[in-house]
Design a protein around this motif. Structure first.
Motif, PDB file in Angstrom:
ATOM      1  N   LEU A 130       5.225   7.147 -20.768  1.00 25.62           N
ATOM      2  CA  LEU A 130       5.414   5.709 -20.572  1.00 25.62           C
ATOM      3  C   LEU A 130       5.592   5.323 -19.110  1.00 25.62           C
ATOM      4  N   SER A 131       5.896   6.281 -18.249  1.00 30.19           N
ATOM      5  CA  SER A 131       6.020   5.940 -16.823  1.00 30.19           C
ATOM      6  C   SER A 131       4.677   5.505 -16.251  1.00 30.19           C
ATOM      7  N   VAL A 132       3.578   6.057 -16.752  1.00 27.57           N
ATOM      8  CA  VAL A 132       2.241   5.614 -16.315  1.00 27.57           C
ATOM      9  C   VAL A 132       2.038   4.155 -16.704  1.00 27.57           C
ATOM     10  N   LEU A 133       2.424   3.813 -17.924  1.00 27.38           N
ATOM     11  CA  LEU A 133       2.272   2.444 -18.405  1.00 27.38           C
ATOM     12  C   LEU A 133       3.125   1.478 -17.583  1.00 27.38           C
ATOM     13  N   GLU A 134       4.320   1.912 -17.247  1.00 28.82           N
ATOM     14  CA  GLU A 134       5.203   1.066 -16.444  1.00 28.82           C
ATOM     15  C   GLU A 134       4.605   0.817 -15.057  1.00 28.82           C
ATOM     16  N   THR A 135       4.067   1.861 -14.454  1.00 28.60           N
ATOM     17  CA  THR A 135       3.461   1.729 -13.125  1.00 28.60           C
ATOM     18  C   THR A 135       2.229   0.833 -13.161  1.00 28.60           C
ATOM     19  N   VAL A 136       1.347   1.075 -14.109  1.00 27.20           N
ATOM     20  CA  VAL A 136       0.138   0.256 -14.228  1.00 27.20           C
ATOM     21  C   VAL A 136       0.530  -1.191 -14.500  1.00 27.20           C
ATOM     22  N   GLY A 137       1.458  -1.399 -15.407  1.00 27.37           N
ATOM     23  CA  GLY A 137       1.899  -2.759 -15.708  1.00 27.37           C
ATOM     24  C   GLY A 137       2.426  -3.467 -14.479  1.00 27.37           C
ATOM     25  N   HIS A 138       3.229  -2.766 -13.697  1.00 23.90           N
ATOM     26  CA  HIS A 138       3.792  -3.360 -12.479  1.00 23.90           C
ATOM     27  C   HIS A 138       2.678  -3.740 -11.502  1.00 23.90           C
ATOM     28  N   GLN A 139       1.708  -2.874 -11.342  1.00 21.13           N
ATOM     29  CA  GLN A 139       0.594  -3.158 -10.433  1.00 21.13           C
ATOM     30  C   GLN A 139      -0.228  -4.359 -10.919  1.00 21.13           C
ATOM     31  N   LEU A 140      -0.501  -4.398 -12.210  1.00 25.04           N
ATOM     32  CA  LEU A 140      -1.274  -5.509 -12.768  1.00 25.04           C
ATOM     33  C   LEU A 140      -0.535  -6.828 -12.613  1.00 25.04           C
ATOM     34  N   LYS A 141       0.771  -6.769 -12.828  1.00 27.76           N
ATOM     35  CA  LYS A 141       1.598  -7.971 -12.695  1.00 27.76           C
ATOM     36  C   LYS A 141       1.423  -8.559 -11.301  1.00 27.76           C
ATOM     37  N   GLY A 142       1.341  -7.688 -10.316  1.00 28.64           N
ATOM     38  CA  GLY A 142       1.245  -8.163  -8.940  1.00 28.64           C
ATOM     39  C   GLY A 142      -0.145  -8.543  -8.495  1.00 28.64           C
ATOM     40  N   ASN A 143      -1.185  -7.910  -9.045  1.00 30.76           N
ATOM     41  CA  ASN A 143      -2.511  -8.168  -8.475  1.00 30.76           C
ATOM     42  C   ASN A 143      -3.450  -9.004  -9.334  1.00 30.76           C
ATOM     43  N   GLY A 144      -3.139  -9.209 -10.588  1.00 31.41           N
ATOM     44  CA  GLY A 144      -4.047  -9.974 -11.455  1.00 31.41           C
ATOM     45  C   GLY A 144      -4.307 -11.371 -10.948  1.00 31.41           C
ATOM     46  N   ILE A 145      -3.263 -12.076 -10.635  1.00 30.41           N
ATOM     47  CA  ILE A 145      -3.406 -13.466 -10.199  1.00 30.41           C
ATOM     48  C   ILE A 145      -4.140 -13.559  -8.854  1.00 30.41           C
ATOM     49  N   THR A 146      -3.935 -12.562  -7.995  1.00 30.70           N
ATOM     50  CA  THR A 146      -4.608 -12.547  -6.694  1.00 30.70           C
ATOM     51  C   THR A 146      -6.121 -12.546  -6.861  1.00 30.70           C
ATOM     52  N   PHE A 147      -6.593 -11.829  -7.869  1.00 27.37           N
ATOM     53  CA  PHE A 147      -8.028 -11.729  -8.102  1.00 27.37           C
ATOM     54  C   PHE A 147      -8.550 -12.791  -9.070  1.00 27.37           C
TER      55      PHE A 147
END
Length: 92
Positions: A33-50
């Motif tokens: 689940l740490s992979v999911l947490e990391t990916v989720g955190h990254q998506l949270k930050g970059n989705g809106i930017t793109f």
């Protein structure tokens, strides 16, 4: 002020999300689940930017689900991300 992201960058962004979906599904199968947490955190930050606020929303929910060890909710968020990626692949 909205930054104009070049089309090629958006296409590459979506290609990286395909990899995220694959990595998340593998992580779900192995219980990492740490992979999911990391990916989720990254998506949270970059989705809106793109230009994909829905990806930021999914990222936030994925990060929370992983922190709470809620694999069902995490799986649903990965499926939602996969759906967006597939939809956008047809547009590009």
């Amino acid at each position: 002020m909205q930054i104009e992201i070049p089309h090629e960058a958006v296409v590459k962004y979506m290609e990286r999300r395909k990899t995220d979906v694959e990595n998340c599904r593998t992580a779900l199968q192995s219980g990492n689940l740490s992979v999911l947490e990391t990916v989720g955190h990254q998506l949270k930050g970059n989705g809106i930017t793109f230009g994909f606020p829905e990806i930021s929303t999914i990222g936030e929910a994925l990060e929370i689900a992983a922190k709470e060890r809620n694999t069902q909710a995490a799986s649903e968020q990965v499926d939602a991300l996969a759906s967006i990626v597939e939809k956008n692949a047809l547009l590009h």
